[in-house]
Design an enzyme around this catalytic site. Structure first.
Site, PDB file in Angstrom:
ATOM      1  N   GLY A 317      95.154  80.524  42.133  1.00 45.09           N
ATOM      2  CA  GLY A 317      94.841  80.952  40.777  1.00 45.09           C
ATOM      3  C   GLY A 317      93.422  81.473  40.705  1.00 45.09           C
ATOM      4  CD  GLU A 318      89.305  79.302  41.597  1.00 45.87           C
ATOM      5  OE1 GLU A 318      88.650  80.195  42.190  1.00 45.87           O
ATOM      6  OE2 GLU A 318      89.164  78.098  41.842  1.00 45.87           O
ATOM      7  N   GLY A 319      92.196  84.005  39.597  1.00 44.31           N
ATOM      8  CA  GLY A 319      92.005  85.446  39.736  1.00 44.31           C
ATOM      9  C   GLY A 319      91.764  85.845  41.176  1.00 44.31           C
TER      10      GLY A 319
END
EC number: 2.4.2.21
Length: 359
Positions: A317-319
């Site tokens: 996740g997180e980008g």
């Protein structure tokens, strides 16, 4: 002041004439027709986006990370302490997390946005759009009110549009929030019509003996809140979370400027499903980065009609996936703008799309 409905109505259509011109240009480059595969299709897709004025190019790049806590954490659907959301958000301000390292490698700025972290005071260095200290527990109540969802969408859309005015032409979305794969699975299940058991995964390493509880929590959340699958705002407000709303806002904001937005993983797929229910016109602006390893990823992507460019077995996740894929966008622009043309070299190729230029 513009309303959410006003902004949704500003999303421009893709320009088919620009795409046709791009197709002819690419077919005339120094290569057999179609030999660069999906890179050619990506360049043509970019050419059709009005914000790029018919010429695929990348200006400034930005990854917007939406950070929020979730009341459903109380249901035992995640093994990480809730405090990790705030700790990791602080680490993002230091540039030490996965997305920060990958974004720096790609030459992109990371914008860390607090849309609902559960701390007494705002965290220094974060962009403060906090709606509340975490969303409601979707197993026993809605995540938020519709009014809260609409206001946050509008705020993030406006922030995204401001970045575009300042030269950002490529956006990536990311999120941070303990237990957030649970509301994401609820969104995917609601909009695709698939049973929670088909879309609920282990998230951040949830032990398999706890998976049945997570599936049950998602099923209870949907049964209790009765989200309308045709209404993206309703789905986000009832079984989503502030981070998911924020990501949907980035997608809508970028599309309203006629600019591409790179999706990340499973959480971003869920947000994209909701955003597309609000405005189907945004779909051509959504560019998939990688195939999330989360269980429901393929189901969500199939519903969106998107095929990722990478399969790295990632589920951070997180980008992180969006940042990793930014060079692919730049590569598509590079071939369009920098390759030579067949005509200039007096080369005439037969219409064989599988031939090698050197064979």
């Amino acid at each position: 002041m513009q309303t959410l409905a006003d902004l949704l109505n500003t999303i421009p259509a893709i320009d088919p004439a620009a795409m046709s011109r791009a197709q002819r240009h690419i077919d005339g480059l120094l290569k057999p027709v179609g030999s660069l595969g999906r890179l050619e299709a990506l360049a043509i897709q970019l050419a059709g986006m009005p914000g790029l004025n018919g010429i695929p190019h990348v200006g400034k790049k930005a990854v917007l990370v939406m950070c929020a806590d979730h009341g459903v954490w109380e249901e035992g659907v995640a093994i990480s302490p809730k405090e990790v959301t705030a700790i990791q958000a602080e680490n993002m301000t230091r540039g030490t997390t996965g997305v920060c390292v990958l974004a720096a490698q790609a030459g992109a700025n990371v914008h860390v946005v607090d849309v609902g972290i559960d701390t007494a005071e705002p965290i220094p260095g974060l962009i403060n759009m906090r709606v509340a200290r975490g969303s409601g527990n979707i197993a026993s109540a809605p995540a938020m009110s519709r009014r809260q969802a609409e206001k946050l969408l509008l705020d993030v859309i406006c922030y995204t549009r401001e970045l575009a005015k300042n030269g950002v032409t490529l956006f990536g979305v990311g999120e941070l929030g303990m237990a957030n794969t649970t509301p994401a699975a609820a969104i995917v299940s609601t909009i695709t019509g698939r049973d929670p058991e088909e879309v609920v995964g282990i998230g951040a390493n949830l032990p398999t003996d706890k998976l049945a509880n997570k599936i049950d929590v998602v099923r209870r959340a949907i049964t209790l809140n009765q989200p309308n699958p045709q209404d993206g705002v309703d789905v986000l407000a009832k079984v989503g979370g502030f981070d998911l709303v924020g990501m949907a806002g980035v997608m809508l904001g970028a599309a309203s400027c006629g600019l591409p937005v790179l999706l990340d993983g499973f959480l971003s797929y869920a947000a994209a499903l909701a955003a597309c229910q609000m405005s189907p016109a945004i779909k051509p602006y959504l560019t998939p980065s990688h195939l999330s390893a989360e269980k429901g990823a393929r189901i969500a992507l199939s519903h969106l009609g998107l095929e990722p460019y990478l399969d790295m077995e990632m589920r951070l996740g997180e980008g992180s996936g969006a940042a990793l894929a930014m060079p692919i966008i730049e590569a598509a622009c590079a071939i369009y703008n920098n390759m030579g043309e067949l005509a200039a070299s007096n080369i005439v190729l037969p219409g064989n799309t599988t031939s090698d230029l050197n064979s």
